[in-house]
Every structure is written in C-alpha cells, then in structure tokens.
Design an enzyme around this catalytic site. Structure first.
Site, PDB file in Angstrom:
ATOM      1  N   HIS A  79       0.844  -1.203   0.000  1.00  9.89           N
ATOM      2  CA  HIS A  79       0.000   0.000   0.000  1.00  9.89           C
ATOM      3  C   HIS A  79       0.876   1.249   0.000  1.00  9.89           C
ATOM      4  CE1 HIS A  79      -2.855   3.090   1.171  1.00  9.89           C
ATOM      5  NE2 HIS A  79      -2.130   3.337   2.248  1.00  9.89           N
ATOM      6  N   ASP A 108       7.016  22.203 -25.747  1.00  9.14           N
ATOM      7  CA  ASP A 108       6.839  20.835 -25.244  1.00  9.14           C
ATOM      8  C   ASP A 108       7.827  20.691 -24.100  1.00  9.14           C
ATOM      9  OD1 ASP A 108       6.706  17.937 -24.945  1.00  9.14           O
ATOM     10  OD2 ASP A 108       5.765  17.914 -26.923  1.00  9.14           O
ATOM     11  N   TRP A 144       6.922   0.015   3.970  1.00  8.74           N
ATOM     12  CA  TRP A 144       7.408   0.716   2.770  1.00  8.74           C
ATOM     13  C   TRP A 144       8.818   1.235   2.988  1.00  8.74           C
ATOM     14  CZ3 TRP A 144       8.732   5.869   1.528  1.00  8.74           C
ATOM     15  CH2 TRP A 144       8.654   6.775   2.590  1.00  8.74           C
ATOM     16  N   SER A 171      13.005   6.158 -13.762  1.00 11.59           N
ATOM     17  CA  SER A 171      11.908   6.888 -14.375  1.00 11.59           C
ATOM     18  C   SER A 171      11.765   8.274 -13.769  1.00 11.59           C
ATOM     19  CB  SER A 171      10.608   6.099 -14.208  1.00 11.59           C
ATOM     20  OG  SER A 171       9.498   6.964 -14.291  1.00 11.59           O
ATOM     21  N   SER A 172      11.764   8.355 -12.428  1.00  8.80           N
ATOM     22  CA  SER A 172      11.487   9.671 -11.855  1.00  8.80           C
ATOM     23  C   SER A 172      12.678  10.606 -12.009  1.00  8.80           C
ATOM     24  CB  SER A 172      11.039   9.554 -10.393  1.00  8.80           C
ATOM     25  OG  SER A 172      11.960   8.807  -9.669  1.00  8.80           O
ATOM     26  N   HIS A 255      13.153  11.752   4.099  1.00  6.86           N
ATOM     27  CA  HIS A 255      12.504  13.008   4.443  1.00  6.86           C
ATOM     28  C   HIS A 255      12.375  13.942   3.256  1.00  6.86           C
ATOM     29  CE1 HIS A 255      10.411  15.787   6.893  1.00  6.86           C
ATOM     30  NE2 HIS A 255      11.066  16.696   6.192  1.00  6.86           N
ATOM     31  N   GLU A 257      11.953  13.013   0.411  1.00 12.65           N
ATOM     32  CA  GLU A 257      10.869  12.382  -0.336  1.00 12.65           C
ATOM     33  C   GLU A 257       9.499  12.887   0.126  1.00 12.65           C
ATOM     34  OE1 GLU A 257      10.529  10.507  -2.900  1.00 12.65           O
ATOM     35  OE2 GLU A 257       8.439   9.886  -2.682  1.00 12.65           O
ATOM     36  N   TYR A 259       8.794  15.732   1.100  1.00 14.58           N
ATOM     37  CA  TYR A 259       8.574  17.043   0.497  1.00 14.58           C
ATOM     38  C   TYR A 259       8.430  16.959  -1.008  1.00 14.58           C
ATOM     39  CZ  TYR A 259       8.417  19.265   4.843  1.00 14.58           C
ATOM     40  OH  TYR A 259       7.980  19.628   6.074  1.00 14.58           O
ATOM     41  N   SER A 270      -1.278  27.264  -4.693  1.00 12.54           N
ATOM     42  CA  SER A 270      -0.879  28.652  -4.918  1.00 12.54           C
ATOM     43  C   SER A 270      -1.368  29.173  -6.262  1.00 12.54           C
ATOM     44  CB  SER A 270       0.646  28.795  -4.848  1.00 12.54           C
ATOM     45  OG  SER A 270       1.113  28.363  -3.596  1.00 12.54           O
ATOM     46  N   HIS A 304      14.787  12.617  12.602  1.00 17.13           N
ATOM     47  CA  HIS A 304      13.577  12.671  13.437  1.00 17.13           C
ATOM     48  C   HIS A 304      12.730  11.414  13.256  1.00 17.13           C
ATOM     49  CE1 HIS A 304      11.466  15.161  10.048  1.00 17.13           C
ATOM     50  NE2 HIS A 304      11.273  13.881   9.844  1.00 17.13           N
ATOM     51  N   HIS A 305      13.088  10.583  12.285  1.00 14.00           N
ATOM     52  CA  HIS A 305      12.423   9.285  12.168  1.00 14.00           C
ATOM     53  C   HIS A 305      13.112   8.229  13.023  1.00 14.00           C
ATOM     54  CE1 HIS A 305       9.897  10.611   8.808  1.00 14.00           C
ATOM     55  NE2 HIS A 305      10.948  11.335   8.457  1.00 14.00           N
ATOM     56  N   THR A 330       7.000  26.620   6.432  1.00 15.94           N
ATOM     57  CA  THR A 330       5.680  26.054   6.160  1.00 15.94           C
ATOM     58  C   THR A 330       4.597  26.986   6.672  1.00 15.94           C
ATOM     59  OG1 THR A 330       6.722  23.909   6.522  1.00 15.94           O
ATOM     60  CG2 THR A 330       4.340  23.932   6.307  1.00 15.94           C
ATOM     61  N   LYS A 333       3.966  29.816   4.365  1.00  9.22           N
ATOM     62  CA  LYS A 333       3.114  29.476   3.233  1.00  9.22           C
ATOM     63  C   LYS A 333       1.643  29.469   3.637  1.00  9.22           C
ATOM     64  CE  LYS A 333       4.705  27.051  -0.055  1.00  9.22           C
ATOM     65  NZ  LYS A 333       5.662  27.669  -0.966  1.00  9.22           N
ATOM     66  N   ARG A 452       1.533   0.707  15.061  1.00  8.73           N
ATOM     67  CA  ARG A 452       1.143   0.598  13.654  1.00  8.73           C
ATOM     68  C   ARG A 452       1.625  -0.739  13.100  1.00  8.73           C
ATOM     69  NH1 ARG A 452       5.567   4.515  10.612  1.00  8.73           N
ATOM     70  NH2 ARG A 452       4.536   3.790   8.729  1.00  8.73           N
TER      71      ARG A 452
HETATM   72  C1  HEM Z   1       5.839  20.891   9.688  1.00  8.03           C
HETATM   73  C2  HEM Z   1       6.100  19.878   8.981  1.00  8.03           C
HETATM   74  C3  HEM Z   1       6.415  18.469   9.457  1.00  8.03           C
HETATM   75  C4  HEM Z   1       7.011  18.028  10.591  1.00  8.03           C
HETATM   76  C5  HEM Z   1       7.527  18.867  11.718  1.00  8.03           C
HETATM   77  C6  HEM Z   1       7.051  16.582  10.527  1.00  8.03           C
HETATM   78  C7  HEM Z   1       7.598  15.743  11.487  1.00  8.03           C
HETATM   79  C8  HEM Z   1       7.603  14.372  11.424  1.00  8.03           C
HETATM   80  C9  HEM Z   1       8.210  13.501  12.383  1.00  8.03           C
HETATM   81  C10 HEM Z   1       8.956  13.966  13.626  1.00  8.03           C
HETATM   82  C11 HEM Z   1       8.001  12.219  11.992  1.00  8.03           C
HETATM   83  C12 HEM Z   1       8.505  10.965  12.670  1.00  8.03           C
HETATM   84  C13 HEM Z   1       7.493  10.352  13.516  1.00  8.03           C
HETATM   85  C14 HEM Z   1       7.880   8.989  14.006  1.00  8.03           C
HETATM   86  O1  HEM Z   1       8.154   8.100  13.173  1.00  8.03           O
HETATM   87  O2  HEM Z   1       7.905   8.804  15.225  1.00  8.03           O
HETATM   88  C15 HEM Z   1       7.254  12.270  10.781  1.00  8.03           C
HETATM   89  C16 HEM Z   1       6.842  11.158  10.072  1.00  8.03           C
HETATM   90  C17 HEM Z   1       6.330  11.220   8.801  1.00  8.03           C
HETATM   91  N1  HEM Z   1       6.025  12.363   8.098  1.00  8.03           N
HETATM   92 FE1  HEM Z   1       6.169  14.255   8.786  1.00  8.03          FE
HETATM   93  N2  HEM Z   1       6.481  16.164   9.380  1.00  8.03           N
HETATM   94  C18 HEM Z   1       6.094  17.296   8.697  1.00  8.03           C
HETATM   95  C19 HEM Z   1       5.501  17.345   7.465  1.00  8.03           C
HETATM   96  C20 HEM Z   1       5.304  16.247   6.660  1.00  8.03           C
HETATM   97  C21 HEM Z   1       4.893  16.304   5.282  1.00  8.03           C
HETATM   98  C22 HEM Z   1       4.622  17.579   4.513  1.00  8.03           C
HETATM   99  C23 HEM Z   1       4.817  15.044   4.844  1.00  8.03           C
HETATM  100  C24 HEM Z   1       4.431  14.524   3.484  1.00  8.03           C
HETATM  101  C25 HEM Z   1       3.794  15.141   2.567  1.00  8.03           C
HETATM  102  C26 HEM Z   1       5.177  14.170   5.936  1.00  8.03           C
HETATM  103  C27 HEM Z   1       5.199  12.808   5.849  1.00  8.03           C
HETATM  104  C28 HEM Z   1       5.605  11.979   6.846  1.00  8.03           C
HETATM  105  C29 HEM Z   1       5.618  10.555   6.749  1.00  8.03           C
HETATM  106  C30 HEM Z   1       5.230   9.729   5.519  1.00  8.03           C
HETATM  107  C31 HEM Z   1       6.052  10.066   7.978  1.00  8.03           C
HETATM  108  C32 HEM Z   1       6.143   8.625   8.426  1.00  8.03           C
HETATM  109  C33 HEM Z   1       7.197   7.859   7.789  1.00  8.03           C
HETATM  110  C34 HEM Z   1       7.148   6.423   8.269  1.00  8.03           C
HETATM  111  O3  HEM Z   1       7.630   6.153   9.362  1.00  8.03           O
HETATM  112  O4  HEM Z   1       6.635   5.569   7.535  1.00  8.03           O
HETATM  113  N3  HEM Z   1       5.453  14.933   7.032  1.00  8.03           N
HETATM  114  N4  HEM Z   1       7.017  13.604  10.448  1.00  8.03           N
HETATM  115 CU   LIG Z   2      10.639  13.321   8.029  1.00 10.90          CU
END
Ligand code: HEM
Ligand SMILES: [Cu+2]
Lengths: 543, 175
Positions: A79, A108, A144, A171-172, A255, A257, A259, A270, A304-305, A330, A333, A452
């Site tokens: 997924h 183009d 994933w 590709s990307s 990370h 990614e 963004y 926008s 932070h992950h 952010t 914006k 999870r």
């Molecule tokens: C102010 C902006 C953001 C902050 C401060 C933030 C912070 C964090 C933090 C600290 C985690 C880790 C949590 C953990 O695993 O314990 C996390 C996970 C995640 N964030 Fe964000 N995030 C932000 C914006 C975003 C945005 C814009 C996206 C995507 C469009 C995003 C997608 C994700 C994803 C996919 C995970 C989980 C990854 C995984 O463990 O599978 N975050 N974020």
């Molecule tokens: Cu992150």
C-alpha cells in the site's frame, strides 16, 4: 528559439495526432504523456486503495478475520509503496508534463523522447510490485521503509520490489531532469524565473530534490540486494555491519521524499487560491523562498524518524530543533494562502473547495508533525498510530486533495469539457467528511498506545478502529464519484468556455480551450507579473 | 534563447549529479563510521569501562536440587545432580530427567520453588523446562537442561539455595 528534441521537429509529429494505440505507445507529446501519467496514477491509486481497504477490513475488529499476519504485512508494505511511487509521484509528474509547457510558454518538454521512456518504465515496475504477491513467500512485508534486517531476509518478493524501485527511480530521475531543463531553458521571453507561476517553481524545486535523493534510495536498496545475495554485510551486525545505518541512509532519502510529495501540492494551491479569491497571491517572493528553504532544510532533519534508535542526546536535540525549524517556512506558506483569501471575492467551485480543504487539513498534519518532532514526545509516539494519522493528514488531505484540486481546475483546459460541478462538490464534501472519520481517531489510538503495522490489537482499541474502518470504506466509495464524473464529463460534458474561471490569469488560460495539440510552437512575447500572471502576450502560435 | 546543445549540456550535468548522488549513498557508509568514531557517538563500550578481568569473581553459593510430585500423579522427576558448589555470576547447568510412568499421553507443567524464598528473585533462569507445558507419550523419558545464573546482588546471608520443582498435570488439556 527554444528547442524541444525529437518532437515538434519531427515531421511525422508536426501535424495532428497519430492514431490508435501508436499515439500512446510512441507518445512524445507532453499532453499525451501527461494524460498517460495521470491515468496510470489513478489506476495505482485504486490498486493501493483496495489494499488500504483490505487493511481496514482486517482492523475493523480485534482478532484475525480475513488475512494471516504475513499477508497483512505485505498489504501495508505494498500500500505504501504503490501510493508513494505509483500514485502520488507520477500524478505530480503527469500534471507537470501537462501544464508546465503551457504555463511558461514552451512548445513541449525539453526531451520528448526521454519523456516517453520516463512514462513507459512505470507500468513494468508496477507490474513487478503487483506480481510479487504471487511469488513464493509473497510480496515484500518489511513496511514501505524496507528496514534492514527485515529486508535483508524474506523471499524473492523483496528482490522484485528492489528491482521495481530501481526502475521507478530511473523513471522519476529522467522525468525530473526533463522538468528542470524545460523550466530553465524553455521559458518564453518575458517569463523570468521570478515571474514563474508557483506551480512551476514547486515543480522545479521538487525535481531538484528527486535528482538528489532518488539515487540515494537506489543506492541503499542496492546495498540490501548485495547483502541478500552477494555476501556483503552492510546491515548485518554479525558481519560487522549496522542495521541502523540502513535507517540513516534511507531517511536521508526519505525526508526529502515527503517534500517531493508536498511541494507540488503547495504549487497547485498557490495557483488555485488566487484564481478563486480573485486576488494576486500574497507574498509571491516569500513563497518562492519558503519553498526553497523547505527543500534545503529537508536534508537536515532525517533522524527525526530515528529518535528511538539510541541516538545521543545532542543529536536528538539537533534533529529536533532542525525539524521544528521547517515549520517556520511552512507557516509562512499557510499564512500567505490565508492572506490571499483575506478580503478576496471568493467563490467555492470544486477546485477551491479542495484547495481550502488542503490548507486546513494539511495544517493539522503539520501540527502533529511538530508534536512528533519533540524527541521526548516522539519516544512515546514512534511507530504508533499517531504517526499514521500525521502522515495521512499531510499525504491524503495534503497531496491527494491538491491533486483533486488540480484535476478539477485544469480539467476544462485538458479536455475542453466541464466536469459536473454538483458531483465535484459531492466528491469534496464526501471525501472531507470520511477522511476525517477515518484518520482523526487514529490520533487517539496512537496516544493510547496502539502500534502501527499490526493485524490484531488489544480490545480497548476496538471502537476507534471500527469507526476508522467504516470511514475508510466510505472514503473509498466516494472516489467512484470522482471516476464517474471524469469519465462522463470527458464523454458528454458541456463544452468549456475559453476561460472557465473568471479569476484565472496565468498563461495556460490565454490559449484556446481545450489546449491545442501543439501549443506555442512559436514562443510568445510575454509581459508577466508575479506568480505567472500574464499582463500582455504577443505572438505564440499553435496547431 | 536555449538551443538544442544547451539542453544536452544540462542533461549531462544532471545525469552526472544523479550518478554522484548514487555514489554518495555508498559513501555514506564509511562517512557515518568516521563521524561516529570522531564524535564517539556509536561507542557502546568506552575505554574506561573495560570488561572485568574475571567475570565470575562472585561469592560461593551452594545449590541443592530437588523435585516433588503431587500424590497420585504419574510423573517421575529426578535431578541428575543433587548438589553444585557454584559462585554468584556463574552460569550453572543441571539436567533433570522426567518420565511419564502411565500408559496415557499426559501434559505437565513444572513450577519452580526456591528456599529460602528471598533467593528467588536472584536466580535468573535462561532456559528451563518450566517455561512451557510439556507433553509426554506413555512411558516416555526425556532430559531437560536448566541453565541459570545466581546474580551478584544475592544477599550475603544466603549461602545456600534449594531449587525444587513440582510437576502438575494439566488434565483439561489431555487429548
Ligand atoms: C511541519 C512539517 C512536518 C514536521 C515537523 C514533521 C515531522 C515528522 C516527524 C517527527 C516524523 C517521525 C514520527 C515517528 O516516526 O515517530 C514524521 C513522520 C512522517 N512524516 Fe512528517 N512532518 C512534517 C511534514 C510532513 C509532510 C509535509 C509530509 C508529506 C507530505 C510528511 C510525511 C511523513 C511521513 C510519511 C512520515 C512517516 C514515515 C514512516 O515512518 O513511515 N510529514 N514527520
Ligand atoms: Cu521526516
């Protein structure tokens, strides 16, 4: 003049469209390729969605009802992979393909034939991912993120996944290079960088991110591959390697990614919000700088992950503050979007509804992100449903809602037809409601300690899970409204006027609707203001 | 304005960047290692805390092994050694032999007891047949190891510990 390789200059392509399947297989026209990308992304969205519903069905109540844990883990893994690499990223690339040349006055994309390759690599990769469910041992089941040592074990499903990621990466990267070169070299005279529409800026910066980090992902999964089959020990502690190393390299990609999936969304809203607020975008220059600083900062926050991997306190503090810092651009914006709406004469057509929904819900996701960035808090919440709630607020209500906004917004330009406004609004309100029903309770589940990626759970989590599962089924059902609306409107929709949105004033709205098959074969002379607003246009030929 | 060659040059540059980033992923492996070494981040054992010269320099302790069976049950439980002179901090292994003397299949569960009871928390078992239920065919005899350490926090007034097992049948569970 601006040059496009192998497309407008090839005689067979210069007049009208080739017919039948050849038009799509040999496609070099940016609009055809954009269309292919969008339909592919939609097909992947449905496939990934079916997996999500399979997951939610299992989690409707405690105990094992439908799937064994092994298959459940494969479903969560695929997924994630399918949605990230199959749906969201190709959808943004498809939109960039369709709209960028129209928005900056290019004939183009810069490399039309490479563009064909970028797209046609996707279906085989998707096929590999899907087929992997049927090989011995099943699909990859490591999540994933493909963490070692889970990913260095497991059956050949993991090898297929790694190979698929290599193909998707190629590709990307090719798609991204095409975007960068198009934006840098093919802008019409008068369309300076600091006049470009935000969508062009966002696509440009996103493309840079893709070029920088997709190869890193390719590298790290290659290490997994050599660990699996060629006797290396990158991530094997018994052989002198380090499984935590995998996480460092993965999140160096990971990370940025997230963004890659967020910046194009920022670009879309926008464009949409100024159109329906009938006001210029507030703080255009600050939007550009905020986007760029988000991109740069995104390289400095990966750990932070990994707050629970045993990092020393100094490293935790560094990554904690760096992560919080991202909330500043952010916030700029979000402020600018709200300020654009402030005292605007707003109307609420479907694209605007999705854009406003985006601003509100993405902000909730950003806030839970800031909460997660506090290392001391994250130690509790890591790998809980709180994280799942966080990233679905930024990815579903963020990336996906912005994509819906974009498709409704540019639908008339692409097809020459109007979509059904009634069905569009129904689609929005339905999605908004059930999205929140699905994902808001996950915050509570996470705070209460539900981990999870588990197929079964303790009894006290039952109620919120049941609510969430019902929400998910309804949300999924609602996407059929979208599908029906699109197909029916393409076939029988009302003819769209030249300018379907009163407030739209970027370049793509200055040419006939639907966009001619070969637009801007001769570059126009433009006078452009902030955010791609066209003050005057001379010349520019289409056929 | 841009020409065909301009596009090509840019294409090559970005392909090169992509390749460099692929290499960078591999370079991260030694890079992290160096950073961790220089900053001492990943050093789980510091120079000062070298392992003790003799990890087993504990105090002597006498261990007696025993087993009882509730009257009327078909088990026979025998420790193969009755007494071990050990030291705290030392790995100790003894074997027990258990026989099912009935002509039925039985399932049993062993429960350990310690004398004095205060010694119980200090006997750290790493492996024991009492960790799970054991099924026995009629007349079957099997040997089980018990591996444990008496930790060094054992109160000094305890010099002798008896480890006794009782075995119970789990009747509802029999096939
Ligand atoms: C102010 C902006 C953001 C902050 C401060 C933030 C912070 C964090 C933090 C600290 C985690 C880790 C949590 C953990 O695993 O314990 C996390 C996970 C995640 N964030 Fe964000 N995030 C932000 C914006 C975003 C945005 C814009 C996206 C995507 C469009 C995003 C997608 C994700 C994803 C996919 C995970 C989980 C990854 C995984 O463990 O599978 N975050 N974020
Ligand atoms: Cu992150």
């Amino acid at each position: 003049m601006a040059t496009v390789e192998d497309s407008a200059h090839l005689p067979h392509d210069a007049h009208g469209k080739p017919g039948g399947w050849a038009r799509w297989v040999y496609a070099t026209n940016h609009k055809d390729i954009g269309t292919l990308y969008l339909w592919f992304a939609f097909a992947m969205f449905i496939s990934g969605g079916v997996m999500a519903l399979a997951i939610r069905a299992e989690l409707f109540m405690p105990g094992l009802q439908f799937w064994q844990p092994e298959l459940f883990n494969q479903l969560t893994t695929l997924h994630g992979l399918v949605m990230v690499f199959g749906a969201i990223m190709p959808a943004f690339t498809g939109l960039a393909n369709w709209m960028l040349p129209l928005m900056i006055g290019a004939p183009d994309m810069a490399f039309a034939r490479m563009n064909n390759w970028s797209f046609w690599l996707l279906p085989p990769a998707a096929l590999l991912l899907m087929l992997s469910f049927w090989v011995p041992g099943g699909a990859a089941a490591a999540g994933w993120t493909l963490y070692a040592p889970l990913s260095t074990q497991g059956g050949m499903g993991m090898d297929l996944t790694i190979f698929a990621i290599h193909i998707l990466g190629v590709s990307s990267v090719m798609g991204a290079i095409n975007i960068v070169v198009t934006v840098l070299n093919l802008r019409a005279p008068g369309m300076g960088l600091m006049q470009m529409p935000m969508f062009a800026w966002a696509s440009l910066i996103t493309a840079y991110l893709i070029i920088a980090v997709m190869p890193v992902l390719a590298g790290v999964v290659t290490m997994v591959l050599t660990d699996r089959h060629f006797g290396t020990h990158f991530f094997n502690a018994a052989g002198g390697g380090d499984p935590v190393m995998y996480q460092h390299i993965f999140w160096f990609f990971g990370h940025p990614e997230v963004y890659i999936m967020a910046l194009p969304a920022f670009g879309i809203v926008s464009q949409v919000i100024p159109t329906f607020a009938r006001k210029p975008l507030f703080g255009y220059a600050s939007m550009v700088y905020a986007t760029a600083s988000i991109a740069i900062l995104s390289f400095m926050v990966w750990a932070h992950h990994m707050f629970t991997t045993g990092m020393p306190a100094t490293a935790q503090l560094f990554f904690m503050y760096a992560t919080m810092l991202i909330a500043v651009p952010t916030g700029v914006k979000v402020f600018n979007w709200v300020a654009t709406m402030w005292e605007g004469s707003m109307t609420f057509e479907t694209p605007m509804l999705f854009a406003i929904g985006f601003v509100m819900l993405f902000t909730i996701g950003g806030l839970s992100g800031v909460i997660l960035s506090v290392a001391a808090v994250d130690v509790q919440l890591q790998d809980s449903y709180y994280v799942v709630a966080h990233f679905h607020y930024v990815l579903v209500a963020g990336a996906l809602f912005s994509l819906f906004a974009a498709v409704y917004y540019w639908f008339p330009k692409m097809t020459g037809k109007m979509y059904s406004e009634g069905l569009g609004k129904l689609h929005f309100w339905w999605s908004l409601l059930w999205f929140n029903v699905t994902f808001f309770p996950m915050h509570f589940l996470g705070l209460a300690g539900m981990p999870r990626r588990i197929p079964d759970y303790a009894l006290q989590f039952t109620d919120f899970n049941a609510i969430s599962s019902v929400g998910a089924m309804m949300f999924g059902l609602g996407q059929l409204i979208f599908f029906y609306n699109m197909v029916r409107s393409i076939r029988h929709g009302k003819e769209a006027p030249q300018l379907p949105w009163e407030g739209a004033n970027t370049l793509e709205w200055k040419i006939p609707t639907p966009a001619p098959y070969h637009s801007f074969v001769e570059a126009p002379e433009l006078k452009a203001g902030d955010n791609g607003v066209i003050l005057s246009m001379q010349g520019g030929e289409h056929h | 304005m841009a020409s065909r060659t301009d596009n090509r040059i840019l294409l090559r540059k970005f392909l090169l960047i992509a390749l460099l980033m692929f290499g960078f992923a591999w370079a991260l492996v030694p890079l992290y290692r160096v950073i961790c070494e220089v900053t001492g981040i990943n050093q789980l054992v510091k120079a000062g805390d070298a392992p003790e010269e003799n990890p087993v320099a504990g105090v002597p302790v006498t261990l007696d092994f025993d087993a009882t069976v509730q009257p009327g049950l078909p088990w026979q439980v025998v420790p193969l050694v009755r007494r071990v002179e050990g030291r705290t901090g030392e790995f100790i292994r003894v074997d027990y032999e258990i026989t099912n003397r009935s002509d039925r299949r039985v399932i049993g569960q062993a429960v350990p007891r310690y004398l004095p009871a205060a010694a119980g928390p200090h006997v750290q078992k790493l492996d024991c047949f009492c960790f799970k239920e054991q099924a026995f065919e009629p007349g079957e005899t099997r040997r089980f190891p018990v591996v444990f350490v008496v930790d060094k926090a054992l109160p000094s007034e305890i010099g002798r510990i008896t480890l006794a097992y009782s075995v119970f049948s789990l009747p509802g569970r029999e096939p």
